[in-house]
Design a protein around this motif. Structure first.
Motif, short mmCIF file in Angstrom:
data_model
loop_
_atom_site.label_atom_id
_atom_site.label_comp_id
_atom_site.label_asym_id
_atom_site.label_seq_id
_atom_site.Cartn_x
_atom_site.Cartn_y
_atom_site.Cartn_z
N ALA A 1 16.69 11.46 1.10
CA ALA A 1 17.56 12.18 0.16
C ALA A 1 18.68 11.25 -0.28
N PHE A 2 18.35 10.41 -1.22
CA PHE A 2 19.32 9.42 -1.70
C PHE A 2 20.31 10.11 -2.64
N PRO A 3 21.60 10.08 -2.30
CA PRO A 3 22.56 10.74 -3.18
C PRO A 3 23.11 9.79 -4.23
N HIS A 4 22.74 10.02 -5.48
CA HIS A 4 23.33 9.21 -6.55
C HIS A 4 24.82 9.51 -6.67
N THR A 5 25.20 10.73 -6.26
CA THR A 5 26.61 11.10 -6.38
C THR A 5 27.50 10.06 -5.72
N ILE A 6 27.15 9.69 -4.50
CA ILE A 6 28.01 8.77 -3.76
C ILE A 6 27.96 7.37 -4.37
N HIS A 7 26.72 6.90 -4.63
CA HIS A 7 26.58 5.51 -5.07
C HIS A 7 27.10 5.30 -6.49
N VAL A 8 26.90 6.30 -7.32
CA VAL A 8 27.31 6.11 -8.71
C VAL A 8 28.75 6.57 -8.92
N SER A 9 29.06 7.79 -8.47
CA SER A 9 30.38 8.32 -8.80
C SER A 9 31.46 7.80 -7.87
N LYS A 10 31.16 7.79 -6.57
CA LYS A 10 32.18 7.36 -5.63
C LYS A 10 32.33 5.85 -5.63
N LEU A 11 31.19 5.15 -5.51
CA LEU A 11 31.26 3.69 -5.36
C LEU A 11 31.28 2.97 -6.70
#
Lengths: 938, 434, 431, 174
Positions: D44-54
């Motif tokens: 379950a790769f979260p794009h939220t973290i990688h794209v929005s947070k990082l």
């Protein structure tokens, strides 16, 4: 884990996995590999790696096109000393050998009931090493027989044999050219085939040598010939007893009575001696011993009209660089050695040694054995002398006459071990099969011509549980010594290359795929004594085959039969007869009439107690009483061995023909051997069909802004070799449909070679592909715009829009559209060959050539990255790329600097059925082959 | 309309406003428009039939209908115009994000609508005055009705677009994207709904007042009921078909379980309407009118829920994105108050570099420790202060240390590369901490 | 018999044909339906396996299917001709033929419309052939004669059905009187509340006249369009200006023959000899003879054009047509279409119903063969000699062809028992 | 025929009619679900973290997006270069680590797919300045990736038309 699964995972690990842009829900093709892909490999982009073709002994350089790790197309390497970018039909089809569904996938051992059973490599190798020791102890000889082998592998085999006490036998090739080699040995002390520098000759006489299709190095010869022809001041005359592709492409073809070639050459030699160009003399005894023929005499004996003979001798004597090449069919009869010797003497007398005939770069046939050697081997085997018999890349059971009883004799060896990839006749007789990797799966090198080393480099991991021959031998050596393999073959090769070429040379080899060493010129002199003695002992005539004679000729599509199993090669028709599937016996119209046989009627051919049923094909251009069949069309014919040279005679004499009245179902793809006076290839005798009607079109003109793709095909260069057809099949995922559909005329080829027989017995080839008409009849009738004209002048077919009315095909004057009558399936793993840039067309859809639009798209993509237009020569179609003669030119007609623009504006450029007003984009350059009216050609 | 150019970027509130505004508009405007279209269409039809059959009860019914549906001018304004103006602004706002439909277009719709209202008012008053109408008056009514339908069609087309936000950017270039199958289906769906509801209302409201002759009362009522009943039945049978077409034509992302469930509810309610019509067939007091109308209100709510859910789905990532941005702004109020400003303001070399650094590099790099990439204090000194070399690396990064993942190409403009390179060298030189 | 009795007699005679079917009828219906089911089965097989199960090939991409299409469209034509054109010309003998002829038109068109679908490589994509708006903005190619075909045939079908139906309305009303129960309701529904008032008759006659006038040009236009499928192409043997009139004449010729083929047994079985007399047959035979002469003339002209043009492609095509692989077909065509009908110059033969029946069968065969010859021989030998080839129909094609007759006769037999086979009102009118 | 007979029959017919419509609706639901616009992924790769947070750019992982027709999924080496150290205690990261250590590639479930006859190049679109989000939506807001662009021909052609991109069939059809 099975090895195959392991390999698959390995592929995924290294990132070389299928990653098509589409993919369906079911295929898991969107994958995070464990490791990034190897350097320079970008998923979704094609990349090329060098290798060498192993389909025949010629050793052409390959550029392997790969996508996501899978080879999908083979192309010639431009600048390669052998093939210089071209690749023949067999080379193109070699890819189907790699993905052949019936490859031997693992070592197989014959079990108690005579059936093969898969075994592990360890078991197979230990069995071999035990048997080697066992046989030695039992006083039997271990023997190693292979096909022609050059380069490092040959050295390794020597080492292997030396270490394990195996006797290496002379290599076995059906076409060993031993008569020519023998003659050269006799005259010049060089028992080999020299390298012929055809490109520098201004007159060429070939006697029997099928240089365009099967002789020694056909692609190499074809390119050289093209270069000479393009230069312009070149004439080529071919003499042969039968009809070959080479013959019909010569400027003039003579039909010689079988076995009388020596008379022709003797006549010519004397002419040269008397009239020049004499650079070297002959000893007096030799001149005296040389038989004397007047023109009439020679004409009567050879069957060539006297005036033609006189003309020929004029040509030879007037030429500055005349070259005579004898070989093939003309050196494979009882007078074969005389033919070869006389040809060699003409070469010598005309001063072309050294020069046009180069012994420094000979073709390395010295180590190749003869039928005599095979007779000896057969005898030894039958005496039960053999312990372990290795049979590598060779098929003597199929190739040798029944009289050799090789099949039975192989069984007498204690253990016969065959290396091979497909189950051929010989492998089936072996006790143990060790599966060979395809050349695209292995490391290696070959040296097809002395000083030319070509790299064999794997383009993918082995599909099956197979090994390359080098690895196999190294592992065997390891198994015998009990130490395990010292190194892999790759390491062995790298060491060899470093030793031979140095570090830099090795890198060049790996980078370019070949190394051409500079060699000192080799000076040879005629051994006058031997020559005189030979001439005294023999006569130029006598002992000719008795008519009616059956000539067994090498085949363009299968060579000596080794390429028979490749599906694509049966799909592409033979260019002379347009027969695709099946075997046949060619017969001249006159003889057919005399026998009262119909076309395709089956007949029984027999000679002695040998007989075979073959359909007859009436073939214009053949001499009366001469029947021709492909070497691989007849099973174990009773061929004789010529005593002096060891060459097999390719003639069956005094044959009997019994017609059966039954017409065989063999697909002849051509609807008519004649042009019917329709001017497809204009000829002075045809009415001029080239005028424009100047009709106004009802439809608005197409506008082309940047590109208008067009093609020019030089018919004077096209020799009908059909390499383009095979290239097109592979590039465009054209389905192989099989004999049943061929019989109904449902072949799918987008590009075909149409042979048209003229009244003078000449044959002209017309490559017919979609003409990409400017005013295309197919476009207006398509109800759904599946066929439409694109802004770049392409006549596009949108496959998934097509509903299949077939109206377009009906309305196409060139009949180049192909309909998918069924769902065409590629047997696994042949589907790996699919070019992912093209759809595999569904059933019910019309398909056709679109000038390799996928290549154009890729080129435009590259150009767009640099914000420029596609340059001339940057994009070419698969057919043009593959063409060994360079007859096809592709480019942008709007670019006035482009080559295709120049060619399309030559006066000899014309378009087929111009009178119809279809305005095609394919320009043919007419004119007789090598005729004097030729204009400059880039 | 020039002032539109200065509007702030959309926030998540705007999207909520859009959703709820729509809901409101539809809730008030649509039933009203529905009665208007359904009633006047029926009235015109009855007028025609009455003339053909020479039956005055038809004309009477026609008159009564007009009176009922076209309440008063103020009702016209409140229910007909205000919501539409509201929706106009919300629409304009949303569409502005990607494409302002030309205002003449909207004004046109409004004009058509207004003229429809006007013409129908004329017709109503004429209807009220006399039983027997001149063909001219009937034509006026028909023209008004057509105008109304046309305006409603355009409204539906725009409404359909809302469910497919992917099309919004395209509208900017070519107005023809305004038309979609979904819009057409929505138009038909609502039209069916209108007629069904009008039929229900007829059952409920008409035929009670016995204005005409007493003797004909029962007969008249029978006529009215037969008409209302058949109309409702027909519309209820057709309506679900359009709803299914709506499901087919909605874009994939607009669909969700809610959308399907609410559609199923509409289907069940429609079934209930049909059954009601058959079971309470004119017997007993009042007939099925009240029940039918009640059920139609429920159907309407279900349709609205269906659409509301679909719009919500279609915009979910935009709304989430805006919410995320707003959350970021709230978390760092000082820094992000004027998002575009710092880059523009900080003209002096390294400040601009710092901005770029924090925007681009800080995700992976810190000066002192390893994060994703190596600590900058270790790697920047390797360039020995050569900004050009560092810039070359930033333009086309190559893998140096195998321990780290390769740095992606950033594709920064040249001036930003320049700024950040100078910033890095400067910072590392002066002790290496920002 | 006085007039009212006579009128009632007509009604009873005609409607008695709709009585309970006999065994022979049921057997015929069973046979036809089986043939039709075979068609469906074979078509399914063809779709599943691929077009390759048919014999069509390269270069002959069209074969029996298109032959059947043209044949059935041709059959359809004379129905319209007899009912519409003869109506306009007030030809009295029309009344005896018009109903079966119109029914034949409708059914033949249904069958004909099936064949373009059957011959499509991807039948399931047939909707690509219709213009409909989508976001893709893809349209059909209006330059393609096949699209003209789609419009021509669908227009023709619509008009024929409407014309047929309108003609039936008064008869439905009569049938309603004679029927009970559900049948009465159904006939009642289809009679659209016909009461036969003077006003209704006035409007009805206007409509009928209008429809007749509307249908008449279709006789010429539809088959012209069908002929342009060929004439608009570039293929020698197809690309000729005379194709439109040639095909129209051929269509009327074959359709008239089919009318005879159908009416002769119908008259006998349903005992309608009183209403369909030898005079009527003689008139029809004259049409047959006349159109036969036109068709023969066209054959001659075609060859003349090819010969006179000096165009080698054309000349070879026509040489091949007469003397090539399909020479037998060609001479069958000449015999059936050109020679045999010449006997109709003899009056006694014109009035000999049995002879006419046999002759009509010959003409049916001849006209089918004519289309086959035109389509196949032209494709087999076009421009590029390398691509010459031949075509032999496969068993699937033969089965589907027979199945198309099955469908036609199934529909026709059902018509016999469900609808008034002759126009009662018109017969009454002419009494 | 009396009313009493007719009524149940009509009621039955109406109910059956709605039943069929309901079935169709259910069918649409099922087909929508099976279209898999947001399939579960093996990790379950979260794009939220990688794209929005990082704030990682898309081509940080999808390295081929401007070089090839495929955007490409990152190799596990790329993932592990950070996740050797970061968030190693999370369940999903442990899964990732297991994949890496066992040398098992991760086979993602496709969210976007095109039929075989379509040629599509990420490179060309990225180079033409099409933002990733125009087709893929704001992936930064998606915990689980959802299909946003319809990927139908009408959808493609509309954008090509609006942007003045080539409309020649061979641009996309192969």
């Amino acid at each position: 884990m099975k090895r195959r699964d392991f390999l698959r995972v390995l592929g995924i690990l290294s990132g070389s996995t299928l990653l098509s842009s589409c993919g369906s829900r079911k295929t898991k093709d969107f994958v995070s590999s464990v490791l990034p892909p190897e350097e320079g490999v970008i998923p979704g982009e094609a990349y090329f790696s060098p290798s060498t073709c192993a389909e025949c002994p010629a050793g052409c350089g390959l550029s392997v096109k790969r996508r996501e790790g899978w080879p999908i197309k083979l192309e010639g390497v431009p600048g390669h000393p052998i093939n210089d970018g071209g690749l023949c039909i067999r080379g193109q089809s070699s890819l189907t050998r790699l993905y052949h569904p019936k490859r031997v996938e693992a070592p197989m051992l014959r079990n108690g009931d005579g059936k093969f059973q898969a075994v592990s490599w360890e078991k197979a190798l230990s069995l071999v090493s035990e048997s080697l020791a066992g046989s030695r102890d039992a006083g039997r000889k271990n023997l190693f027989l292979s096909g022609r082998t050059t380069g490092s592998l040959s050295l390794l085999i020597d080492a292997f044999c030396g270490k394990l006490g195996v006797e290496r036998l002379p290599e076995f090739e059906v076409y060993s050219h031993s008569a020519v080699a023998e003659a050269n040995g006799l005259l010049f002390g060089e028992r080999d085939i020299p390298h012929y520098r055809i490109e520098n000759a201004d007159f060429l006489l070939t006697v029997g040598a099928d240089i365009l299709a099967t002789h020694v190095s056909p692609v190499s010869y074809t390119r050289k010939l093209s270069r000479a022809r393009i230069r312009g001041d070149f004439r080529w005359i071919h003499a042969e007893p039968h009809l070959s592709l080479t013959g019909v492409n010569a400027d003039r073809r003579f039909v010689v009575f079988p076995g009388r070639e020596a008379v022709l050459l003797a006549y010519l030699l004397r002419q040269v001696l008397e009239r020049g160009p004499r650079r070297h003399g002959l000893p007096r005894e030799a001149v005296n011993a040389l038989p004397r023929f007047s023109v009439e005499n020679a004409s009567e004996k050879t069957g060539i009209p006297a005036e033609e003979l006189a003309e020929l001798s004029n040509r030879v004597t007037k030429a500055r660089f005349p070259l005579v090449i004898a070989g093939g069919i003309s050196t494979s009869h009882r007078r074969g050695l005389e033919v070869a010797v006389l040809a060699g003497m003409i070469q010598w007398v005309t001063g072309q040694i050294p020069g046009l005939v180069d012994f420094a770069r000979n073709e390395k046939y010295g180590g190749t054995g003869t039928f005599r050697d095979m007779e000896a081997l057969s005898a030894r085997l039958s005496r039960g002398e053999a312990g372990v018999l290795f049979l590598s890349r060779t098929n003597p059971v199929f190739s040798l006459p029944a009289g050799f009883a090789f099949r039975e004799n192989v069984r007498k060896a204690k253990l016969s071990v065959a290396f091979g990839d497909l189950l051929d006749e010989t492998i089936k007789e072996a006790d143990l099969i060790l599966p060979l990797s395809h050349s695209l799966e292995s490391w290696g090198d070959v040296e097809p011509r002395r000083g030319v080393v070509s790299l064999v480099k794997p383009a993918l991991a082995s599909l099956h549980d197979t090994l390359s021959e080098g690895d196999m031998l190294l592992r065997l050596m390891g198994a015998v010594s009990g130490e395990g393999p010292a190194t892999g073959y790759r390491e062995y090769l790298f060491a060899e290359w470093t030793k031979r070429f140095g570090e830099k040379g090795k890198d060049a080899l790996l980078r370019d795929g070949f190394v051409e060493e500079s060699l000192p010129e080799k000076r040879v002199t005629l051994n006058g004594g031997k020559a005189s003695a030979f001439l005294k002992e023999t006569a130029a005539e006598g002992g000719e085959p008795k008519a009616p004679v059956l000539v067994l000729a090498p085949s363009l599509r299968t060579f000596d039969g080794r390429s028979r199993g490749l599906p694509l090669l049966s799909e592409v028709p033979d260019p002379l007869t347009t027969i695709s599937y099946g075997r046949w016996l060619s017969v001249s119209p006159g003889t057919a009439k005399a026998l009262g046989v119909k076309d395709r009627e089956e007949a029984t051919v027999s000679s002695g107690d040998w007989s075979q049923v073959l359909p007859m094909k009436i073939q214009p251009g053949l001499a009366e009483g001469v029947f021709v069949a492909g070497r691989d069309f007849v099973d174990s014919p009773p061929l004789r061995t010529e005593e002096r040279t060891g060459e097999a005679t390719w003639y069956l004499e005094g044959i009997r023909i019994e017609k059966s009245g039954k017409v065989a179902a063999i697909p002849v793809l051509s609807g008519s051997p004649s042009q019917q006076g329709r001017g497809l290839i204009p000829d002075p005798s045809h009415k001029d069909e080239r005028h424009h009607h100047g009709k106004e079109s009802l439809y608005p003109e197409h506008e082309h802004k940047e590109y208008r793709w067009a093609m020019a095909i030089d018919l004077a260069l096209c020799n009908g070799c059909s390499a383009c057809v095979a290239a097109c099949y592979i590039e465009n995922n054209v389905p192989v449909v099989g004999k049943k559909d061929h019989l109904k005329g449902r072949e799918m080829s987008w590009l075909r070679i149409e042979p048209f027989y003229g009244e003078a017995g000449n044959v002209d080839f017309l490559p017919m592909l979609c003409q990409q008409c400017h005013s295309a009849p197919c476009e207006t009738v398509c109800p759904v715009y599946a066929a439409y004209h694109n802004p770049e002048g392409l006549n596009v077919q949108v496959y998934n829009r097509c509903v299949g009315t077939r109206y377009c095909s009906n309305n196409c004057p060139y009949k180049v559209r192909r309909f998918n009558w069924f769902w065409h399936l590629w047997k696994k793993p042949l589907d790996r060959m699919h070019n992912p840039d093209l759809e595999v067309r569904a059933a019910g859809v019309m398909e056709k050539c679109t000038f390799c639009v996928q290549r154009i798209r890729a080129a435009k993509d590259r150009a767009k990255d640099d914000s420029r237009k596609v340059r001339d020569g940057e994009v070419t179609t698969a057919c043009a790329q593959s063409c060994p003669t360079g007859a096809i030119t592709f480019g942008n007609l709007l670019d006035t600097e482009s080559k295709v623009y120049r060619l399309a504006h030559l006066t000899r450029a014309y378009r087929v059925f111009e009178g119809l007003g279809t305005n095609p984009s394919v320009y043919y350059l007419g004119g007789a082959k090598g005729g004097p009216e030729r204009e400059g050609h880039g | 309309m020039a002032s539109w150019g200065n509007l702030q970027p959309l926030s998540s509130e705007f999207y909520s406003l859009l959703r709820h505004g729509l809901f409101l508009v539809l809730f008030f405007h649509l039933p009203f428009l529905g009665f208007l279209i359904g009633g006047s269409a029926l009235s015109l039809l009855l007028n025609f039939l009455g003339k053909e059959k020479r039956d005055s009860s038809y004309l009477r019914f026609s008159q009564e209908l007009m009176r009922t549906v076209l309440m008063s001018k103020s009702a016209l304004f409140i229910f007909g115009l205000v919501p539409l103006l509201l929706v106009w602004f919300v629409f304009a706002r949303v569409l502005f994000d990607a494409s302002p439909l030309p205002w003449p277009f909207w004004a046109g719709i409004l004009g058509v609508l207004l003229s429809g209202f006007a013409l129908l008012s004329l017709y109503r008053s004429a209807r009220g005055r006399a039983m027997d109408l001149s063909p001219m008056t009937a034509a006026t009514g028909a023209a008004g009705l057509l105008a109304l339908i046309l305006a409603f069609f355009l409204f539906s087309a725009g409404y359909g677009i809302l469910f497919n936000p992917g099309k919004l950017p395209l509208l900017q270039k070519q107005i023809r994207f305004f038309l979609s199958w979904n819009g057409v289906v929505k138009f038909l769906l609502f039209l069916a709904f209108f007629f069904g509801m009008t039929g229900g209302a007829i059952l409920l409201l008409c035929g009670r007042t016995a204005e005409g002759g007493e003797g004909t009362g029962a007969e008249y009522r029978g006529l009215v009921h037969r008409f209302g009943g058949n109309l409702t039945l027909l519309a209820t049978l057709v309506l679900p078909v359009f709803l299914l077409f709506d499901l087919v034509t909605l874009p994939e992302i607009a669909l969700s379980a809610e959308v399907f469930v609410s559609s199923a509810v509409v289907l069940l309610l429609s079934l209930a309407v049909c059954l009601t019509l058959f079971l309470f067939d004119g017997k007993g007091e009042g007939g099925p009118g009240a029940r039918v109308v009640f059920l139609f209100v429920l159907i309407f709510l279900a349709i609205l829920l269906h659409d509301d859910a679909a719009v919500g789905n279609a915009y979910q990532d935009r709304i989430a994105f805006l919410a995320m941005q707003e959350a970021a702004v709230e978390a760092e109020p000082g820094k992000e108050a004027r998002p575009e400003e710092p880059a523009a303001a900080a003209q002096t070399g390294t400040d601009a570099g710092k901005v770029v650094f924090e925007k681009v590099c800080a995700g992976c790099h810190r000066f002192d420790i390893r994060v994703v990439g190596p600590p900058l204090n270790e790697v920047v000194p390797k360039y020995g202060g050569d900004a050009e070399k560092l810039k070359a690396f930033l333009r086309e990064p190559v893998k140096v240390n195998p321990d780290y993942p390769s740095m992606p190409r950033l594709g920064l403009p040249e001036e930003e590369i320049d700024a950040v390179a100078r910033y890095l060298i400067e910072t590392v030189k002066t002790g290496g901490s920002p | 018999m006085d007039k009212p009795d006579k009128l009632a007699q007509v009604e009873q005679d005609v409607l008695s044909a709709m009585k309970k079917p006999g065994l022979g009828y049921l057997a015929a219906l069973g046979c036809s339906a089986t043939l039709f089911l075979t068609l469906l089965g074979l078509w399914g097989y063809q779709i599943h396996t691929g077009m390759g199960v048919a014999g069509i090939t390269h270069p002959v991409g069209w074969g029996v299917y298109i032959t059947n299409f043209v044949f059935w469209v041709g059959i359809a034509h004379s129905g319209t001709l007899i009912s519409a054109v003869l109506y306009l010309f007030r030809a009295r003998f029309r009344t005896s033929f018009n109903r079966p002829a119109e029914a034949m038109t409708v059914f033949a068109l249904l069958v004909a419309g099936l064949f373009p679908l059957i011959h499509l490589g991807r039948t399931w994509k047939f909707y690509y052939l219709f213009p409909y708006p989508t976001q893709r903005m893809l349209w059909v190619n209006f330059r393609s004669p096949l699209i003209w075909d789609v419009f021509a045939v669908s227009t023709y079908l619509t008009v024929s059905v409407v014309f047929f139906y309108v003609g039936l309305i008064p008869d439905f009303a009569i049938a309603r009187r004679y029927k009970e129960g559900l049948a009465k309701r159904i006939y009642g529904f289809f009679s659209l509340g016909w009461t036969g008032t003077r006003r209704q008759w006035k409007n009805y006659n206007q409509l009928y006249l209008f429809l007749a006038a509307f249908a008449t040009p279709l006789v010429a236009s539809v088959h012209s369009v069908v002929s342009w499928d060929f004439a608009m192409s570039i293929i020698p043997g197809w690309h000729t200006t005379i194709f439109a009139p040639y095909f129209v004449a051929g269509a009327i010729f074959s359709g008239t023959a089919m009318v005879i083929t159908l009416v002769v047994p119908m008259r006998k079985i349903l005992a309608l000899g009183r209403y369909i007399t030898d005079d009527h047959f003689e008139s029809i035979a004259k049409i047959l003879l006349f159109t036969s002469l036109i068709v023969t003339y066209s054959y001659v002209v075609e060859f003349g054009l090819a010969w006179y043009s000096g165009n080698p492609f054309e000349m070879e095509t026509f040489r091949y047509r007469a003397l090539g692989d399909y020479t037998v077909m060609f001479w069958i065509m000449i015999f059936c279409n050109s020679l045999a009908p010449l006997t109709l110059f003899v009056r006694s033969l014109r009035r000999n119903v049995k002879y006419l029946f046999v002759l009509s069968l010959f003409v049916n065969v001849g006209m089918w063969v004519e289309r086959f010859v035109i389509i196949v021989t032209s494709l087999a030998r076009d421009f590029d000699p390398y691509a010459w080839g031949t075509y032999t129909p496969s068993i699937v094609e033969v089965g589907i062809t027979l199945g198309s007759f099955g469908l036609f006769f199934t529909a026709y037999l059902l018509f016999l028992k469900t609808l008034p086979v002759l126009s009662i009102t018109e017969i009454k009118e002419h009494l | 025929m009396t009313r009493s007979v007719r009524k149940p029959a009509i009621l039955l017919a109406v109910t059956a009619y709605f039943g069929v419509l309901l079935l169709i609706a259910a069918g649409l639901w099922v087909s929508w679900q099976r279209a898999g616009i947001a399939p579960d992924q093996p990790i379950a790769f979260p794009h939220t973290i990688h794209v929005s947070k990082l704030n990682l750019p898309c081509n940080f992982c999808h390295i081929y997006v401007d070089r090839s027709r495929h955007a490409g999924a990152p190799s596990l080496t790329t993932c592990m270069s950070c996740h050797r150290a970061i968030a190693t205690d999370r369940e999903e990261i442990k899964k990732l680590t297991r994949h890496y250590e066992e040398k098992r590639p991760v086979e993602w479930n496709r969210v976007y797919f095109l039929p075989e006859h379509v040629y599509f190049s990420h490179k060309r679109h990225v180079k033409a300045g099409v933002d990733c989000s125009e087709c893929h939506g704001k992936v930064g807001t998606m915990k689980k990736i959802r299909r946003v662009g319809a990927l139908t021909m009408g959808w493609c052609v509309s954008c090509h038309r609006a942007r003045g991109a080539p409309l020649d069939c061979t641009t996309c059809h192969k």
